[in-house]
Write an enzyme that holds these catalytic residues in place. Sequence first.
Site, PDB file in Angstrom:
ATOM      1  CB  CYS A  18       0.078  75.702  51.060  1.00 45.61           C
ATOM      2  SG  CYS A  18       0.043  73.956  51.530  1.00 45.61           S
ATOM      3  CB  VAL A  19       4.360  74.549  47.253  1.00 45.26           C
ATOM      4  CG1 VAL A  19       4.067  75.953  46.782  1.00 45.26           C
ATOM      5  CG2 VAL A  19       5.552  74.545  48.184  1.00 45.26           C
TER       6      VAL A  19
END
Length: 129
Positions: free
Chosen positions: A108-109
Amino acid sequence: MTKVLHTENAPAAIGPYVQGVDLGSMVMTSGQIPVNPATGEVSSDIAEQAKQSLANVKAVVESSGLSVTDIVKMTVFVKDLNDFGTVNEAYGKFFDEHNVANYPARSCVEVARLPKDVGIEIEAIAVRK
């Protein structure tokens, strides 16, 4: 042999790419933004956006004959990492509702911007077992 995936149950590609590809033993989806394919609408609520992006990923994966239980890796792009907890909750519920024994691996960025200025985009890799 690569097969191009297309379903009316996910939004059409908005550029020179496809919704996904089936490589035989593996399926890769393009990033799915939270556009409702029936209405073209995007909710302003990040939890609803997460649910819709996940539903769109599911539709592309299912168009290959696979299911949510075959997803082994997901990448989540969010415009605001402060939404991490809300996204996690929607994400967990999605997999729990589909009786997935083990959650897939995930990254998750936070990103500066997403297409159509949505708050989230999700892509997946699924495998035939």
